[in-house]
Design an enzyme around this catalytic site. Structure first.
Site, short mmCIF file in Angstrom:
data_model
loop_
_atom_site.label_atom_id
_atom_site.label_comp_id
_atom_site.label_asym_id
_atom_site.label_seq_id
_atom_site.Cartn_x
_atom_site.Cartn_y
_atom_site.Cartn_z
N ASN A 144 -21.64 -1.73 2.23
CA ASN A 144 -20.94 -0.72 3.02
C ASN A 144 -20.52 -1.33 4.36
O ASN A 144 -21.36 -1.78 5.13
CB ASN A 144 -21.83 0.49 3.27
CG ASN A 144 -22.02 1.31 2.01
OD1 ASN A 144 -22.76 0.93 1.12
ND2 ASN A 144 -21.33 2.43 1.92
N SER B 164 -16.40 1.62 8.76
CA SER B 164 -15.11 1.66 8.07
C SER B 164 -14.64 3.11 7.94
O SER B 164 -15.43 4.06 8.08
CB SER B 164 -15.22 1.02 6.68
OG SER B 164 -16.19 1.69 5.88
N LEU C 142 -11.74 -6.85 -4.90
CA LEU C 142 -12.87 -6.33 -4.12
C LEU C 142 -13.59 -5.26 -4.91
O LEU C 142 -12.98 -4.33 -5.42
CB LEU C 142 -12.38 -5.76 -2.79
CG LEU C 142 -11.54 -6.70 -1.91
CD1 LEU C 142 -11.34 -6.09 -0.54
CD2 LEU C 142 -12.17 -8.08 -1.81
N SER C 143 -14.91 -5.42 -4.99
CA SER C 143 -15.73 -4.45 -5.72
C SER C 143 -16.81 -3.91 -4.79
O SER C 143 -16.71 -4.03 -3.56
CB SER C 143 -16.32 -5.09 -6.98
OG SER C 143 -16.95 -4.13 -7.79
N ALA D 13 -7.47 -4.78 -2.97
CA ALA D 13 -8.42 -3.92 -2.27
C ALA D 13 -8.17 -2.44 -2.53
O ALA D 13 -8.93 -1.59 -2.05
CB ALA D 13 -8.35 -4.18 -0.76
N LYS E 57 -22.05 -0.52 -5.79
CA LYS E 57 -22.23 0.64 -6.69
C LYS E 57 -21.77 0.35 -8.11
O LYS E 57 -21.96 1.18 -9.01
CB LYS E 57 -21.49 1.84 -6.11
CG LYS E 57 -22.07 2.27 -4.76
CD LYS E 57 -21.17 3.25 -4.03
CE LYS E 57 -21.71 3.53 -2.64
NZ LYS E 57 -21.69 2.33 -1.76
N SER F 238 0.85 -1.19 0.00
CA SER F 238 0.00 0.00 0.00
C SER F 238 0.88 1.24 0.00
O SER F 238 2.08 1.17 0.27
CB SER F 238 -0.93 0.03 1.22
OG SER F 238 -0.19 0.34 2.40
N LYS G 276 -15.53 0.97 -11.05
CA LYS G 276 -15.52 -0.37 -10.45
C LYS G 276 -16.25 -1.38 -11.34
O LYS G 276 -15.87 -2.56 -11.38
CB LYS G 276 -16.15 -0.33 -9.06
CG LYS G 276 -15.36 0.50 -8.05
CD LYS G 276 -13.94 -0.03 -7.85
CE LYS G 276 -13.91 -1.24 -6.96
NZ LYS G 276 -12.52 -1.69 -6.66
#
Length: 217
Positions: free
Chosen positions: A142, A146, A98-99, A56, A102, A11, A114
């Site tokens: 959601n 988070s 990861l999607s 992610a 939306k 990251s 996405k």
């Protein structure tokens, strides 16, 4: 504890990585890579010797996408392409991307990016050898509390004395998902995927107007 003998965290968040490393008491099974999904050579280097990739990384704020759609495309779309190419070059076996809910009937730059990323990952199964990698998608709701989500934002406002909170629409809904449920979804995908699946959990939904009322504002 026995999930993996080595985990590479990749990251661009230097501070977040340092905090997480401290939280894990510098677990020697961890490898810490500073890098961005926009950097294909660095991504390939980080994937060397890796069996499974969980992708992610994303720019996910709706207003960020409206204001900076090109930047969102560079991370969410070009980044997806980099992950696919790096995983093929490095000999990875499985990739779970990861999607988001939306991505279905998208109405924002984030959702469109996405949705395209999902298509890119699923289509990648058409161009790999018999030994992989294989690509599948987990479509999240959601995740409750988070970073940057509505509940912690409103809690901060309420703690400062707010009696009202900003809501674009009282009738807007959010799919409710806990962090543990999100992790379990990914682990289940890794264990069962054959390539090409979109894993979609059944989730309850709540109305933002009801959430505000429940929080007393």
């Amino acid at each position: 504890d026995n999930l993996s003998e080595r985990i590479c965290l990749y990251s661009r968040g230097e501070h977040a990585q340092a905090s997480f490393r401290e939280e894990l008491d510098d677990d020697q099974r961890m490898r810490w890579f500073i890098g961005d999904v926009r950097d294909a050579p660095r991504l390939k280097r980080a994937m060397q010797g890796v069996d499974v990739v969980v992708h992610a990384a994303a720019l996910k704020r709706i207003e960020t996408g409206f204001y900076n759609p090109v930047e969102m495309a560079k991370t969410n779309v070009d980044g997806a392409i980099n992950v696919i190419e790096a995983s093929q070059d490095a000999g990875v076996k499985k990739v779970v991307a990861l999607s988001t809910d939306k991505a279905l009937f998208p109405a924002s730059a984030y959702g469109h990016s996405k949705a395209l990323a999902e298509s890119i990952f699923l289509a990648a199964n058409n161009t790999v050898s018999a030994t992989g990698p294989r690509y599948s998608v987990c479509r999240y709701g959601n995740i409750w509390c988070s970073n940057g989500s509505v509940v912690p934002r409103w809690q901060e406002m309420i703690a400062r004395g707010a009696t009202k909170v900003p809501v674009t629409s009282l009738d807007a809904t959010r799919f409710y998902m806990t962090l543990d449920e999100a992790v379990d979804l990914v682990l289940r995908a890794i264990a069962t995927m054959r390539g090409g699946e979109v894993f979609v959990p059944e989730l309850p939904a709540y109305r933002l107007g009801d959430l505000a009322e429940a929080m007393g504002v």
